[in-house]
Design a protein around this motif. Structure first.
Motif, mmCIF file in Angstrom:
data_model
loop_
_atom_site.group_PDB
_atom_site.id
_atom_site.type_symbol
_atom_site.label_atom_id
_atom_site.label_comp_id
_atom_site.label_asym_id
_atom_site.label_seq_id
_atom_site.Cartn_x
_atom_site.Cartn_y
_atom_site.Cartn_z
ATOM 1 N N GLU A 17 0.789 -1.225 0.000
ATOM 2 C CA GLU A 17 0.000 0.000 0.000
ATOM 3 C C GLU A 17 0.826 1.282 0.000
ATOM 4 O O GLU A 17 0.388 2.294 -0.544
ATOM 5 C CB GLU A 17 -0.959 -0.016 1.203
ATOM 6 N N VAL A 18 1.981 1.259 0.630
ATOM 7 C CA VAL A 18 2.801 2.476 0.675
ATOM 8 C C VAL A 18 3.735 2.558 -0.531
ATOM 9 O O VAL A 18 3.775 3.571 -1.241
ATOM 10 C CB VAL A 18 3.616 2.545 1.989
ATOM 11 N N PHE A 19 4.473 1.482 -0.792
ATOM 12 C CA PHE A 19 5.501 1.521 -1.834
ATOM 13 C C PHE A 19 5.113 0.792 -3.120
ATOM 14 O O PHE A 19 5.834 0.897 -4.107
ATOM 15 C CB PHE A 19 6.817 0.937 -1.297
ATOM 16 N N ASP A 20 4.013 0.056 -3.104
ATOM 17 C CA ASP A 20 3.547 -0.660 -4.302
ATOM 18 C C ASP A 20 4.698 -1.429 -4.949
ATOM 19 O O ASP A 20 5.089 -1.172 -6.089
ATOM 20 C CB ASP A 20 2.922 0.320 -5.300
ATOM 21 N N PHE A 21 5.229 -2.383 -4.216
ATOM 22 C CA PHE A 21 6.348 -3.163 -4.717
ATOM 23 C C PHE A 21 5.989 -3.908 -6.006
ATOM 24 O O PHE A 21 6.858 -4.145 -6.839
ATOM 25 C CB PHE A 21 6.807 -4.168 -3.654
ATOM 26 N N HIS A 22 4.732 -4.263 -6.188
ATOM 27 C CA HIS A 22 4.364 -5.003 -7.385
ATOM 28 C C HIS A 22 4.660 -4.179 -8.642
ATOM 29 O O HIS A 22 5.293 -4.673 -9.594
ATOM 30 C CB HIS A 22 2.881 -5.384 -7.354
ATOM 31 N N SER A 23 4.245 -2.912 -8.651
ATOM 32 C CA SER A 23 4.541 -2.040 -9.796
ATOM 33 C C SER A 23 6.034 -1.780 -9.914
ATOM 34 O O SER A 23 6.593 -1.743 -11.023
ATOM 35 C CB SER A 23 3.792 -0.715 -9.663
ATOM 36 N N HIS A 24 6.678 -1.596 -8.778
ATOM 37 C CA HIS A 24 8.126 -1.373 -8.750
ATOM 38 C C HIS A 24 8.855 -2.554 -9.397
ATOM 39 O O HIS A 24 9.773 -2.361 -10.216
ATOM 40 C CB HIS A 24 8.570 -1.179 -7.299
ATOM 41 N N TYR A 25 8.432 -3.778 -9.078
ATOM 42 C CA TYR A 25 9.101 -4.960 -9.617
ATOM 43 C C TYR A 25 8.936 -5.085 -11.129
ATOM 44 O O TYR A 25 9.795 -5.648 -11.804
ATOM 45 C CB TYR A 25 8.589 -6.218 -8.925
ATOM 46 N N GLN A 26 7.845 -4.576 -11.644
ATOM 47 C CA GLN A 26 7.625 -4.679 -13.088
ATOM 48 C C GLN A 26 8.638 -3.871 -13.893
ATOM 49 O O GLN A 26 8.852 -4.124 -15.082
ATOM 50 C CB GLN A 26 6.205 -4.215 -13.441
ATOM 51 N N GLY A 27 9.290 -2.910 -13.250
ATOM 52 C CA GLY A 27 10.295 -2.105 -13.936
ATOM 53 C C GLY A 27 11.701 -2.653 -13.823
ATOM 54 O O GLY A 27 12.658 -2.023 -14.290
ATOM 55 N N LEU A 28 11.847 -3.833 -13.197
ATOM 56 C CA LEU A 28 13.158 -4.449 -13.024
ATOM 57 C C LEU A 28 13.318 -5.640 -13.960
ATOM 58 O O LEU A 28 12.362 -6.379 -14.205
ATOM 59 C CB LEU A 28 13.340 -4.915 -11.575
ATOM 60 N N ASP A 29 14.533 -5.858 -14.431
ATOM 61 C CA ASP A 29 14.787 -7.005 -15.305
ATOM 62 C C ASP A 29 14.534 -8.327 -14.598
ATOM 63 O O ASP A 29 14.168 -9.323 -15.233
ATOM 64 C CB ASP A 29 16.231 -6.964 -15.815
ATOM 65 N N ASN A 30 14.756 -8.360 -13.288
ATOM 66 C CA ASN A 30 14.550 -9.601 -12.534
ATOM 67 C C ASN A 30 13.286 -9.544 -11.676
ATOM 68 O O ASN A 30 13.156 -10.282 -10.699
ATOM 69 C CB ASN A 30 15.756 -9.900 -11.651
ATOM 70 N N GLY A 31 12.349 -8.668 -12.045
ATOM 71 C CA GLY A 31 11.160 -8.499 -11.215
ATOM 72 C C GLY A 31 9.912 -9.178 -11.727
ATOM 73 O O GLY A 31 8.894 -9.214 -11.030
ATOM 74 N N SER A 32 9.969 -9.727 -12.937
ATOM 75 C CA SER A 32 8.745 -10.274 -13.545
ATOM 76 C C SER A 32 8.167 -11.455 -12.768
ATOM 77 O O SER A 32 6.955 -11.669 -12.760
ATOM 78 C CB SER A 32 9.018 -10.688 -14.993
ATOM 79 N N THR A 33 9.041 -12.227 -12.132
ATOM 80 C CA THR A 33 8.552 -13.388 -11.380
ATOM 81 C C THR A 33 8.179 -13.046 -9.940
ATOM 82 O O THR A 33 7.671 -13.909 -9.217
ATOM 83 C CB THR A 33 9.610 -14.506 -11.366
ATOM 84 N N ALA A 34 8.433 -11.797 -9.540
ATOM 85 C CA ALA A 34 8.101 -11.387 -8.171
ATOM 86 C C ALA A 34 6.660 -10.889 -8.112
ATOM 87 O O ALA A 34 6.376 -9.752 -7.732
ATOM 88 C CB ALA A 34 9.065 -10.302 -7.698
ATOM 89 N N ASP A 35 5.736 -11.765 -8.492
ATOM 90 C CA ASP A 35 4.319 -11.416 -8.437
ATOM 91 C C ASP A 35 3.843 -11.456 -6.992
ATOM 92 O O ASP A 35 4.523 -12.008 -6.117
ATOM 93 C CB ASP A 35 3.510 -12.388 -9.299
ATOM 94 N N PRO A 36 2.686 -10.859 -6.683
ATOM 95 C CA PRO A 36 2.211 -10.802 -5.298
ATOM 96 C C PRO A 36 2.136 -12.161 -4.611
ATOM 97 O O PRO A 36 2.422 -12.271 -3.411
ATOM 98 C CB PRO A 36 0.827 -10.158 -5.435
ATOM 99 N N GLU A 37 1.751 -13.205 -5.343
ATOM 100 C CA GLU A 37 1.640 -14.529 -4.740
ATOM 101 C C GLU A 37 3.015 -15.052 -4.328
ATOM 102 O O GLU A 37 3.181 -15.609 -3.235
ATOM 103 C CB GLU A 37 0.978 -15.513 -5.715
ATOM 104 N N THR A 38 4.001 -14.870 -5.208
ATOM 105 C CA THR A 38 5.357 -15.326 -4.897
ATOM 106 C C THR A 38 5.932 -14.548 -3.719
ATOM 107 O O THR A 38 6.539 -15.125 -2.812
ATOM 108 C CB THR A 38 6.273 -15.160 -6.126
#
Length: 604
Positions: A17-38
């Motif tokens: 809610e504060v940092f929205d890591f999910h959106s943040h991860y989408q901008g990283l080369d190694n962030g695609s697999t860091a979905d909320p469930e994972t």
């Protein structure tokens, strides 16, 4: 007895809610697999490990300590079993490349793991924690062969790593370093010297220990420009990466310490040990800072860990311990006295701990996002992006390390105060938190060193205060978005004034330093603490803004959670933030107040 429960609600509040890591991860080369469930699976899985494996052996391990005999270190009961479970779970490799056995997930997930691991059992966490810096250093500066040999075993946790920097009489001042590296005919180097205060330098948890060692080549320039960096393993691996001969690396002794007794702090002797140059000759300090910055973020997490653990164990005691009646009237008429949580002064200490813990967590998680971007830039070899994110993280690092560890000591003190006399005896564990917290302000550079790095190098030397102007500009832009919000008015107004004062103080110190060089050292501690309180205030304001919104529109957490956030933010701004006034006045005091006394008059 100390207990630990991972603060999952607060962790999820920040990352979702504060940092929205999910959106943040989408901008990283190694962030695609860091979905909320994972992410949720990793966070909750490690919370279980921290709560049920690491926490129960914290106090018993402190009582037992490490034992040393004939160069061998035996860790306390339960440590090897816990480490085996850690390795089997694949926890060491969360944020490292898949080609070397890692999960290739963002660095921030590893830092969240480190928080839970460190809060549950800080001394145990140091064994795998020191390895992270070794991996990062080899990843960035190692040759392809060095990466192929060392990274797979370090990333799985089968091997561990250390940082060998400090020598007797040579801590922060590396100009005095004496360890030598003599070239061998086969391209290796013979490393000779003694390093002290080496955390996890010897132990029985892994089959090999990989030391990252600073040493001087025979033709090295004087001073820090003549320092090189070497990989010196306990056992020399063969070409297949398997264990070979024992290297000339011996643990001479372990330290008998005030705290972190279950973490082996070693004297390591290198007697012509075989070493392998990492990075360029005489450029070792630059490579070592990769390790140091990793360790300093980790030490900032230690400040958070001790704050959180002190709060978690002080709160239930304050609800159960009864003494006297509340000044505002009887609260528990069916009891002989009221619980001490009804006394305003006890509330002050508990709220201070709560405000520090949740504010520190927000600061660390924000810095973790920077670490993600920096790691991503290093992978892409984007020099411009590396400089950008390294500079941003560089401003944060001394504040996280210096400020948060000082708060950790304060929070531990409050815990002891809440327990009263029971806070001084071993059974409750509060004295253990106080002892273990104390080292955090010392290693990886004392608070004074962090303060001097912040004010002298990061603020005044590079850009003449530019980093402060840029940081406060970001805060002011955010404040503008909430200028007309009646709920946020109190926070926005205070932050606006502080930002203006922060810039004024920086400019004043810059001008003063032109004539009074000692002012940089004289003012640095107050400047660091002022910076920390301001930064934490900004994070509390951001959390309050989210909480007010969720109270009106609904969120992931119960209404009461968000209400408590806004109330804690108000406490921080009204009761804690005024400390900046004293620091502002003190940092502008002329250095002559400290420097005018003759040395011989320092007598007793």
């Amino acid at each position: 007895m100390l207990t630990y429960k991972a603060p999952l609600r607060d962790i999820k509040f920040l990352i979702n809610e504060v940092f929205d890591f999910h959106s943040h991860y989408q901008g990283l080369d190694n962030g695609s697999t860091a979905d909320p469930e994972t992410v949720s699976m990793i966070v909750e899985g490690f919370a279980d490990f921290a709560e049920n494996v690491l926490s129960p052996i914290y106090q018993s391990a402190d009582a037992e300590g490490c034992s040393f005999k004939d160069g061998e270190v035996t860790t306390p009961t339960g440590f090897k079993q816990a480490y085996r479970q850690f390795v089997e779970g694949g926890w060491q490799g969360i944020s490292f490349p898949e080609e070397y056995g890692g999960m290739n997930l963002p660095m921030s997930l590893n830092l969240i793991k480190s928080e839970m691991m460190g809060t549950a059992n800080w001394p145990w966490s140091m064994y795998p924690g020191l390895t992270i810096g070794s991996v990062n250093t080899i990843l960035q500066y190692g040759t392809p062969d060095q990466k192929a040999i060392y990274l797979p075993k370090l990333i799985t946790g089968e091997w561990s790593g250390t940082m060998c920097l400090t020598e007797a009489g040579c801590g922060t001042d590396l100009n005095q370093m004496k360890t030598r590296a003599t070239p061998n005919e086969d391209g290796t180097y013979a490393i000779t010297g003694t390093k002290i205060f080496i955390s996890a330098g010897e132990h029985d948890l892994t089959e090999n220990i990989v030391h990252i060692v600073l040493a001087r080549l025979p033709d090295a320039p004087a001073g820090t420009k003549g320092i090189s960096l070497f990989i010196v393993p306990k056992f020399l691996p063969n070409e297949a990466g398997e264990l070979g001969d024992r290297n000339q690396v011996v643990c001479g002794s372990i330290e008998h310490k005030m705290g972190i007794k279950s973490s082996a702090t070693c004297v390591i002797n290198f007697d012509g040990a075989t070493g392998f140059l990492i990075g360029e000759p005489n450029k070792g300090l630059k490579a070592m800072f990769t390790y140091m910055n990793t360790a300093r973020i980790g030490t900032g997490i230690q400040g958070l860990a001790h704050i959180e653990l002190a709060f978690q164990n002080a709160l239930p005691y304050a609800k159960e311990r009864r003494s006297m009646r509340a000044l505002s009237g009887v609260k528990e008429p069916d009891k002989p006295a009221d619980a001490i949580i009804h006394h305003a002064d006890v509330r002050r200490m508990l709220l201070t701990q709560k405000a520090f813990a949740e504010g520190a967590r927000s600061m660390v998680y924000h810095a973790a996002r920077y670490a993600d971007h920096l790691a991503n830039a290093i992978i892409k070899e984007d020099e411009a992006a590396i400089k950008k994110w390294d500079d941003k993280l560089g401003f944060y690092t001394p504040i996280l390390k210096g400020f948060l560890t000082e708060l950790g000591i304060e929070a531990a003190k409050h815990g002891q105060q809440i327990y009263g006399g029971h806070g001084y005896i071993k059974e409750t564990g509060m004295e253990l938190i106080a002892r273990d917290a104390r080292i955090s302000t010392l290693y990886e550079g004392t608070t004074g060193i962090q303060a001097l790095d912040l004010l002298g190098r990061k603020v005044l030397l590079h850009g003449g205060g530019k980093v402060v102007r840029e940081y406060t500009a970001g805060i002011m832009k955010w404040c503008g978005e909430y200028a007309l919000d009646k709920d946020m008015r109190q926070f926005v107004w205070s932050l606006t004034k502080l930002c203006a004062e922060y810039n004024m103080l920086t400019a004043r110190l810059l001008l003063t330093a032109r004539k009074d060089r000692d002012i940089v050292s004289a003012a640095s501690d107050d400047f660091l603490m002022y910076s920390g309180y301001l930064m934490m205030a900004y994070h509390w304001a951001r959390m309050a803004a989210i909480a007010f919104d969720k109270m009106k529109n609904g969120g992931e957490q119960p209404y009461e959670f968000y209400l408590a956030k806004t109330q804690t933010a108000q406490f921080y701004f009204e009761k804690i933030l005024p400390r900046t006034n004293a620091h502002a006045e003190a940092m502008t005091t002329p250095s002559s107040v400290m420097m005018q006394m003759d040395i011989e008059h320092f007598s007793f």
